[in-house]
Design an enzyme around this catalytic site. Structure first.
Site, mmCIF file in Angstrom:
data_model
loop_
_atom_site.group_PDB
_atom_site.id
_atom_site.type_symbol
_atom_site.label_atom_id
_atom_site.label_comp_id
_atom_site.label_asym_id
_atom_site.label_seq_id
_atom_site.Cartn_x
_atom_site.Cartn_y
_atom_site.Cartn_z
ATOM 1 N N ASP A 297 0.946 -1.355 0.117
ATOM 2 C CA ASP A 297 -0.032 0.016 0.064
ATOM 3 C C ASP A 297 0.892 1.089 -0.072
ATOM 4 O O ASP A 297 2.114 1.054 -0.067
ATOM 5 C CB ASP A 297 -0.951 -0.083 1.190
ATOM 6 C CG ASP A 297 -2.427 0.524 0.832
ATOM 7 O OD1 ASP A 297 -2.397 1.746 0.447
ATOM 8 O OD2 ASP A 297 -3.375 0.011 0.893
ATOM 9 N N HIS B 8 -3.142 3.106 -4.709
ATOM 10 C CA HIS B 8 -2.445 2.859 -3.417
ATOM 11 C C HIS B 8 -0.813 2.270 -3.785
ATOM 12 O O HIS B 8 -0.593 1.225 -3.014
ATOM 13 C CB HIS B 8 -3.321 1.813 -2.663
ATOM 14 C CG HIS B 8 -4.570 2.254 -2.036
ATOM 15 N ND1 HIS B 8 -4.448 2.739 -1.029
ATOM 16 C CD2 HIS B 8 -5.905 2.192 -2.494
ATOM 17 C CE1 HIS B 8 -5.766 3.316 -0.638
ATOM 18 N NE2 HIS B 8 -6.574 2.796 -1.497
ATOM 19 N N GLU C 19 -10.392 2.882 -4.859
ATOM 20 C CA GLU C 19 -9.796 4.258 -4.330
ATOM 21 C C GLU C 19 -8.776 4.741 -5.189
ATOM 22 O O GLU C 19 -7.772 5.180 -4.909
ATOM 23 C CB GLU C 19 -9.486 4.376 -2.953
ATOM 24 C CG GLU C 19 -10.549 3.817 -2.316
ATOM 25 C CD GLU C 19 -10.032 3.622 -0.494
ATOM 26 O OE1 GLU C 19 -10.889 3.889 0.045
ATOM 27 O OE2 GLU C 19 -9.001 3.590 -0.177
#
Length: 768
Positions: free
Chosen positions: A204, A292, A352
């Site tokens: 991440d 990410h 995201e």
């Protein structure tokens, strides 16, 4: 003043107290004699017991030699030595038998009589689950390695099989790092409760945790960071709770800097994979792309469209799906991942993603024109679909978070649903032909703070969306709980957040029988001693019937019934944290002045549970106000914007107004982020001490009269906060500010008066 509401805790506490009742039902006797979690599909109690000694032998079919070894290893912990393995059955034998007639995957038949133990199954996983059933029937001392000359198993006949194929747990090792030894502990408790999928979130923005030999800087640089805002927040909380202390073994000094992190070598991870495989747990690696990826881009900036690596409006800049070098990197990484993890499933993330820079890139514009890609969501799908084809060429299946369906996705991809606020996502995926794994943030994000309702919500979670028919429901293959580690800096905290919620999910996905809930709670009490022996830092049962804020007009009285008879409740009144030397809470504590009472439960070994801060305020009965002829309902103001706290709505632009007699988010609200103010009067029918329970996702503040009754402000998952106010009969100014940051859309307000059961506020009480 009254004692806290007697039936506020509607779930766990009442059942825990059944252990003190004078008699047990047949079901309770089964829970005591066979405290199995998850409970078997069918269980028939037997008479007598089977005694295992050093003379007992194990006979196994050739298909189950590995499982026989696991059983022998388990029994050796209790006997001090392994049992003899033979090829032919004799007297007093444990037999592992291949049975082609048992057709359900992972199913088994376990028969224990005074003469023999027989395990029958069609696959090794079924045999292993039977071994874990035996483990739970053995004395708790076996978990400590305490040996004796004999081990006793109660007679029983069990036919068992799981309701769902995917029974998963997720662990984020990128935000905070967890050791190899902890991964194995985590696997052990998953195996104990028949969970079979471990989803490891390996990369991440905050850290890259797996060695990739072709790109060594991913771990040389990307596995380490200076302390970030989450570390700082954890350190601050560690002053009151040592579980928030960052594990020191993951802190190093390098080039004059204090760095936090760590990574797994490929060889280490192969060992973990083998360890899990022996327990029939499949480890699914996640390498999060295209978003990410900050930890990777820091070392390899060519991965972005413009060489930049920073935070955008909400998320970090992603890798670029329009350059062949990106795909070369991704394929090289996943080639090595596939060498480590034999799982047929590979998780690519896909959530995201800030696509802004893609729209500015000439390379992306050219690719979109060439491929006929209509928008940036479809461009992300281009990346995901291309990677899926690569996975498929290697015999693997791609899993992605539910955002991957937004730009169009092939029906062969597996969708993992998490966005509670987008309930149509799993339905659309199923209708597109995709297999779906359910992991909605509410209630399956185990990094959300647990409360008195958590166990109940997890246990009663239904993975099947109501709108699906029976045929469509087959596309839902199960569920998993996610443990994101931004605020989980230690192994003890990871234990606390996952246990005992994991047991509730295990039974939800294996047994799938709501009617067994009360039995489950009784069996859970029996499981605590096993967790103690396994040194699991589980969350102790909630103290029942407690509010956050109390008021009284003359004197207050605090009475707490212990949820377990082994726990001691201690308290302080000077603001300090309760410890093992603090006074024991009496049956009734009389409060004469406004003060803070801090209470906590303690195990016999001195382990402290949650600290409850109970604010007592002495106040006069609040008199009613005179109002003009009222209209029904509350006047509401709607703000279509994002707010971090309710006070920020004061200067915001009003989007619209409406009137309502219900405290809920209107079905017409579609904005991901918004705020609502409910304003008017609450007209109560009698004098009394009124308790209010405000549940919000995200935040809310309730004011009645001149002051705040419940403060549940801020951006957070669904949680309940409570408070009291002394009200005289009549109308009182009422204001409720609510904000939603994007996620839950949860707003509930209940009340009780003078100790009654919590219930919805009657619509007729609201005036404006």
């Amino acid at each position: 003043m009254i004692a806290p509401a007697k039936n506020l805790i509607r779930y766990c506490s009442a059942v825990f107290l059944l252990s003190l009742s004078v008699s047990l039902t047949a079901g309770a006797q089964d829970a005591t004699k066979y405290p199995l979690i998850p409970y078997p599909t069918n269980l028939t109690a037997g008479e007598g017991s089977f005694v295992i000694t050093s003379q007992t032998t194990i006979v196994t079919a050739k298909q189950f030699t590995g499982e026989a070894a696991e059983l022998n290893k388990l029994l050796a912990k209790g006997l001090g030595s392994s049992l003899k393995m033979t090829k032919t059955a004799g007297q007093h034998t444990i037999k592992l038998v291949y049975d082609a007639g048992i057709t359900a995957p992972e199913a088994y038949r376990l028969t224990i009589t005074p003469q023999a133990v027989t395990i029958k199954a069609n696959d090794p996983a079924g045999v292993f689950h039977a071994v874990e059933t035996i483990r739970q029937l053995l004395p708790v001392a076996i978990e400590k390695g305490i040996t004796s000359k004999k081990l006793v198993l109660p007679a029983v006949a069990i036919d068992d099989q799981p309701a769902y194929a995917w029974r998963g747990m997720h662990l984020d090792v990128s935000r905070h790092f967890f050791s190899i030894s902890y991964l194995k502990k985590f696997i052990d408790r998953m195996a104990l409760y028949k969970m079979n999928k471990l989803h490891l979130h390996l990369t991440d923005d905050q850290g890259w945790r797996i060695e990739i030999k072709k790109y060594p800087k991913l771990t040389e640089e990307g596995a380490w960071r200076t302390f970030d805002k989450n570390d700082t927040a954890c350190t601050k909380r560690s002053k009151d709770n040592p579980d928030f202390t960052i594990d020191k073994e993951h802190i190093i000094q390098k080039n004059g800097k204090t760095l936090y992190g760590g990574f797994y070598t490929q060889q280490q991870m192969k060992g973990v994979v083998a360890y899990a495989a022996a327990k029939h747990i499949d480890i699914i690696p996640e390498i999060d792309m295209p978003g990410h990826m900050m930890a990777a881009i820091n070392s390899y900036p060519f991965l972005t469209c413009n060489g930049e690596n920073k935070w955008g409006t909400l998320f970090t800049k992603p890798i670029c799906p329009c350059n062949e070098t990106t795909f070369e990197f991704a394929q090289n990484v996943f080639d090595e991942i596939m060498e480590i993890f034999p799982s047929k499933y590979i998780h690519i993330g896909g959530d995201e993603v800030d696509r802004t820079d893609w729209g500015k890139s000439d390379a992306c514009k050219a690719l979109m024109e060439k491929e006929g890609i209509k928008d940036l969501a479809a461009l992300q799908s281009y990346f995901i679909n291309r990677m899926e084809k690569y996975f498929n060429s290697k015999g693997r299946k791609l899993i992605g978070w539910d955002e991957i369906i937004e730009g169009g996705i092939s029906p062969t991809a597996i969708v993992m649903y998490w966005r509670t606020w987008v309930p149509k996502a799993p339905v659309e995926a199923v209708k597109n032909g995709n297999t779906v794994i359910m992991t909605p943030g509410e209630p399956l994000y185990f990094d959300n703070q647990p409360d008195q309702y958590s166990i109940d919500k997890v246990y009663h979670f239904n993975p099947i969306p109501k709108v699906l028919n029976a045929q469509e429901a087959k596309s839902i293959i199960g569920a998993q709980a996610n443990l994101w580690s931004e605020n989980i800096p230690s192994e003890r905290r990871a234990d606390y957040m996952s246990m005992p919620r994991m047991t509730a999910l295990a039974e939800c996905l294996w047994t799938n029988d709501d009617a067994k809930y009360n039995s489950y709670l009784q069996r859970l009490v029996k499981q605590y001693s096993r967790m103690d022996a396994m040194k699991i830092n589980y969350r102790l049962p909630d103290l029942p019937n407690l509010l956050n804020e109390y008021v009284f007009t003359d004197e207050g009285k605090l009475s707490i019934a212990s949820p377990l008879n082994t726990l001691t409740i201690r308290y302080t009144t000077d603001g300090t944290l309760p410890n093992v030397s603090s006074p024991v809470l009496p049956l009734t504590l009389v409060i004469k002045k406004s003060e803070l009472i801090r209470v906590a439960e303690f195990t016999p070994s001195g382990v402290r549970g949650d600290v409850y801060n109970l604010n007592y305020t002495k106040q006069n009965m609040l008199g009613p106000v005179k109002i003009a002829p009222p209209k029904p309902g509350l006047a509401c103001t709607y703000y279509k914007a994002y707010f971090k706290e309710t006070a920020l709505m004061q200067n915001a632009k009003v989007d619209s107004t409406f009137t309502t007699d219900k405290i809920e988010v209107p079905s017409t609200v579609k904005a991901p982020s918004f705020g609502i103010t409910y304003k008017g009067y609450i007209d109560v029918p009698a004098d009394g001490i009124y308790s209010f329970y405000l549940t919000c996702d995200d935040g809310g503040v309730l004011k009645i009269g001149p002051g705040v009754v419940v403060n549940n402000d801020g951006n957070h998952s669904a949680q309940e906060r409570s408070g009291q106010i002394a009200l005289a009969m009549g109308a009182h100014p009422f204001k409720l500010d609510f904000i939603e940051g994007g996620g839950g859309f949860t707003l509930k307000l209940k009340y009780s008066v003078n100790g009654s059961a919590p219930q919805d506020v009657p619509a007729a009480w609201f005036k404006n």
